[in-house]
Each structure stands twice: as structure tokens, then as C-alpha cells.
Scaffold this active site. Structure first.
Site, PDB file in Angstrom:
ATOM      1  N   HIS A  91      -0.267   3.827 -19.584  1.00  0.00           N
ATOM      2  CA  HIS A  91      -1.225   2.874 -19.023  1.00  0.00           C
ATOM      3  C   HIS A  91      -2.424   3.567 -18.384  1.00  0.00           C
ATOM      4  O   HIS A  91      -3.364   2.916 -17.942  1.00  0.00           O
ATOM      5  CB  HIS A  91      -0.545   1.941 -18.012  1.00  0.00           C
ATOM      6  CG  HIS A  91      -0.074   2.595 -16.753  1.00  0.00           C
ATOM      7  ND1 HIS A  91       1.211   3.031 -16.564  1.00  0.00           N
ATOM      8  CD2 HIS A  91      -0.727   2.880 -15.600  1.00  0.00           C
ATOM      9  CE1 HIS A  91       1.341   3.549 -15.358  1.00  0.00           C
ATOM     10  NE2 HIS A  91       0.164   3.473 -14.745  1.00  0.00           N
ATOM     11  N   ASP A 132       5.563   3.400 -22.125  1.00  0.00           N
ATOM     12  CA  ASP A 132       4.538   3.809 -21.162  1.00  0.00           C
ATOM     13  C   ASP A 132       4.445   5.327 -21.156  1.00  0.00           C
ATOM     14  O   ASP A 132       4.816   5.988 -20.191  1.00  0.00           O
ATOM     15  CB  ASP A 132       4.842   3.279 -19.761  1.00  0.00           C
ATOM     16  CG  ASP A 132       3.620   3.406 -18.837  1.00  0.00           C
ATOM     17  OD1 ASP A 132       2.533   3.750 -19.348  1.00  0.00           O
ATOM     18  OD2 ASP A 132       3.762   3.161 -17.629  1.00  0.00           O
ATOM     19  N   GLY A 179      -1.823   5.690  -6.745  1.00  0.00           N
ATOM     20  CA  GLY A 179      -2.274   7.054  -6.923  1.00  0.00           C
ATOM     21  C   GLY A 179      -1.189   7.969  -7.457  1.00  0.00           C
ATOM     22  O   GLY A 179      -1.427   9.138  -7.724  1.00  0.00           O
ATOM     23  N   SER A 234       0.789   7.296 -10.349  1.00  0.00           N
ATOM     24  CA  SER A 234       1.126   7.036 -11.760  1.00  0.00           C
ATOM     25  C   SER A 234       1.022   8.266 -12.640  1.00  0.00           C
ATOM     26  O   SER A 234       0.126   9.083 -12.489  1.00  0.00           O
ATOM     27  CB  SER A 234       0.211   5.962 -12.346  1.00  0.00           C
ATOM     28  OG  SER A 234       0.746   4.692 -12.187  1.00  0.00           O
ATOM     29  N   SER A 280       5.972   5.446 -13.952  1.00  0.00           N
ATOM     30  CA  SER A 280       5.385   4.299 -14.645  1.00  0.00           C
ATOM     31  C   SER A 280       4.937   3.225 -13.658  1.00  0.00           C
ATOM     32  O   SER A 280       3.760   2.939 -13.530  1.00  0.00           O
ATOM     33  CB  SER A 280       6.395   3.716 -15.633  1.00  0.00           C
ATOM     34  OG  SER A 280       5.909   2.531 -16.204  1.00  0.00           O
TER      35      SER A 280
END
Length: 389
Positions: free
Chosen positions: A233, A261, A341, A343, A358
Site C-alpha cells: 500500500h 500487501d 509512520g 508501515s 501492514s
């Protein structure tokens, strides 16, 4: 950061959630048979960096010696998983690490297999439903369209059920009740209330070693030869990526979200890869030595550019997470907190890479849960090789 920033920028394996306005909802991951990942041979090296051990003590309530003993027991349990599963045969109904005993427990439907399972080094527990039956029920639920009030679902080997997570504020919703009713018809289902729906995280830029693509900030998951892996993502295939100093870093070579993801980024322009997770300047960096899959119940830690080191336990594997952007399959659920912040960042168990951050719910003040996309699925999907020490 320190010395690394005095020369060419280095690609470190650091954890971070996406940082700009992506739609709220859960994120993706892919499950890997624990037997498919072989632990690297034992070494005389410390089982974890000082930073990871410190985080385990803080978040799991362990002493330093207790944290070291836990990691040693989990390493043994990880190595036993494949042999124990083969011993159980078609009677296999899942497995998990039990911190109280320091052993792997294997659920099985045929008591006659218990002797072979114990001989493999695991404990045995008799249950009613096999893993094949539970997985079949979950697959049938995967084919159903889930309303927003349903957070996700997974097979829980300890409960010997498929657990469906329902957001507490939505449990009275007609669509949610209809989904639960249909899910119960697929097989043994247990409904669990959760305080919030899962979501990916957005935030403004902060210090750390992030990378940028457009107006999105994420962090590197793990170094692979030729680049690094991260969350899907965070960017689409072909998107340009810049480093912490905004200099050109590379490009997304592959990306999948939702459904999965995961993504991988090739690097160049004076950047290189190293097999470590960032210690944030206050503790030593954590070396990565392999990607053996930790069992349910094992400790797991996450490094992120916002919240840095935090630890918890593996709660579930092969979970379907129902993000608002769409469902993501074969995720691993953990009790580790995370914040905007974080991910794309790294999940480790000891010195073994587990996956990339994720999404989740909550924060590191009040607590929460976080999902990761298993690393071996990413490596297999793109034919990548993990950079290890």
C-alpha cells in the site's frame, strides 16, 4: 543513522506505517507453511540485539535472562514445527508455542498419533476438528463479501475454531449479523469482539530512515539482494522512490494491494543493502540471519520509524483482514502496537525475519494489534533472496 549518514546512504531494514491519506482499513499479507522455512544453523552469536532484548523486557514483562531463555525456547519450537506436523499427518489441527512450558503444542484429532508427535519434541493436545476442516471453513468465509463492521477472520488452533472478529460498535448492524450467521454455516465458528476496525496508518514525516514515493512516507522492511521489500500500500509498480535525504533511491519493481500487501523496490544511485534492522542510534542494530517462521504464541518484535522497538506475541496466522480498501489474505496477527509512520517496516522473532508491517488498530500508548505480511511469501512471489548476516 550516525555513521551511515556520513557516507553514501545505506538501505537498512527498518519498520514504518504509511504516512499520508490512504483510506482507512486493514492491510494484506500471505501465509507460508512453517515447515517450508528452515532455520539457519545455530551460532554462538547473541539471540538478539540489546535493543530487541530491552523491548522484550519492557513489553513482555521479562528479565534479560528470561528474554534470552524465551528466544532459545522459541528457536527450538520453530525447528520442531515441520517434524511435528509430519508426525501428526492428516490428524494435524494446528500448533502454537506455549510460553508457560517453553514447548510447541500440536493439536491433533487422532490420539494414536500423539506418541509420534511427542517423540518429535512437541506436546500433543487432542481436538475435534482437523486443520483441513478448519481451513476449508475459512476458505468458504473468504468467498463471502464482508461488511465494514467485520474486522477479519482466522483459524485459531487453540480454540479449534475459525474466529471472526466483529467491531464492538457494529455488532448490532444487520449486515454484520447476517455475515456472522452465514459464517456459522461454514463450520465451527467463534465470534470475537474487537474495539476497533483494522486500518493502514497515515502520518506526517518524522525522523528515522524512511523512504518516500510521491506524498507517501514508509520505511524499509528487509534488505534483499538488489533492493528491499516493503508494504504494497506504500506505492505502485513503477513509482520512483527517494531516500531519507530525498535523493533518488530506486523504483517499485512490483506491488500488490489489496489482496496482498507486499512490494519490492530496486535500489541504485549510490545506495546499498545491509542485513540489519535499525537500532535508532540508541541501541545496537539487529542482524538478520534467516526467515524461519515463528509459531503462534512466540514473541515477535517490530521496528518502526515512529514508535521504534515494540514487542508482543504472534496471535494468529493466515488471517483475512477486511480493510476498507479490500480484503488482504494470509496475514499474521500480533499483539505488537504500531503508530502512523510505521508501515512497511520489519517484524522479527529473534534474528529471524518474519514480515513487513501492514496495518492494525490502536497505538503504543493504549495498546493495539498489528498485522504483518509474511516475508517468505514476498520472497517467493518475486524470486528474491533475503540479505542475511
Amino acid at each position: 543513522m550516525n555513521a551511515l549518514r556520513t557516507s553514501l546512504a545505506a538501505v537498512l531494514v527498518v519498520g514504518a506505517w504509511a504516512t499520508v491519506g490512504l483510506a482507512s482499513g486493514p492491510a494484506s499479507a500471505a501465509a507460508v507453511d512453517p515447515a517450508s522455512a528452515t532455520p539457519r544453523p545455530a551460532t554462538d552469536e547473541a539471540p538478539a540485539s540489546a535493543g530487541l532484548l530491552s523491548a522484550m523486557q519492557r513489553d513482555l514483562g521479562l528479565t534479560e535472562s528470561g528474554a534470552r531463555a524465551r528466544l532459545a525456547a522459541e528457536k527450538t519450537a520453530t525447528a520442531v514445527q515441520g517434524k511435528a506436523r509430519r508426525a501428526a499427518g492428516s490428524s494435524y489441527a494446528g500448533s502454537w508455542f506455549d510460553p508457560a512450558t517453553g514447548r510447541l503444542t500440536v493439536a491433533l484429532t487422532d490420539e494414536r498419533k500423539s506418541g509420534a508427535v511427542r517423540a518429535s519434541g512437541a506436546s500433543a493436545q487432542l481436538v475435534r476438528h482437523s486443520a483441513r476442516q478448519l481451513d476449508a471453513a475459512k476458505t468458504r468465509i473468504d468467498r463471502m463479501a464482508a461488511p465494514e463492521g467485520v474486522g477479519g477472520w482466522h483459524v485459531d488452533p487453540k480454540a479449534n475454531r475459525v474466529v471472526v472478529d466483529v467491531v464492538a460498535s457494529a455488532e448490532g448492524d444487520n449486515d454484520v449479523q447476517e455475515f456472522v450467521e452465514r459464517a456459522r454455516k461454514t463450520g465451527p465458528v467463534l465470534v470475537n469482539r474487537t474495539p476497533e476496525a483494522p486500518r493502514t496508518f497515515a502520518a506526517g514525516t518524522v525522523g528515522g530512515d524512511p523512504y518516500y514515493t510521491g506524498n507517501v512516507r514508509c520505511s524499509i522492511g528487509f534488505s534483499v539482494y538488489g533492493g528491499f521489500v516493503t508494504a504494497g500500500h506504500c506505492g505502485q509498480a513503477g513509482a520512483a522512490v527517494s531516500g531519507w535525504d530525498r535523493s533518488a533511491l530506486g523504483n517499485f519493481q512490483g506491488s500488490s494491494f489489496p489482496g496482498d500487501d507486499y512490494a519490492w523496490v530496486s535500489v541504485g544511485n549510490g545506495w546499498w543493502t545491509v542485513p540489519v534492522v535499525l537500532g535508532w542510534g540508541t541501541v545496537s542494530d539487529q542482524l538478520v540471519r534467516g526467515s524461519a517462521v515463528a509459531p503462534i504464541g512466540a514473541s515477535i518484535c517490530r521496528s518502526g520509524s515512529t514508535s521504534h522497538w515494540h514487542c508482543g506475541n504472534v496471535l494468529a496466522t493466515n488471517e483475512t483482514v477486511n480493510y476498507s480498501q479490500g480484503a488482504v489474505y494470509q496475514m499474521t496477527k500480533t499483539s505488537v502496537c504500531a503508530e502512523p509512520g510505521d508501515s512497511g517496516g520489519s517484524f522479527l522473532s529473534g534474528d529471524q525475519a518474519q514480515g513487513v508491517t501492514s496495518g492494525g488498530w490502536g497505538n503504543c500508548t493504549s495498546g493495539g494489534e498489528t498485522w504483518h505480511q509474511p516475508i517468505n511469501e514476498i520472497l517467493n512471489r518475486y524470486g528474491l533472496t533475503l540479505h542475511t548476516a
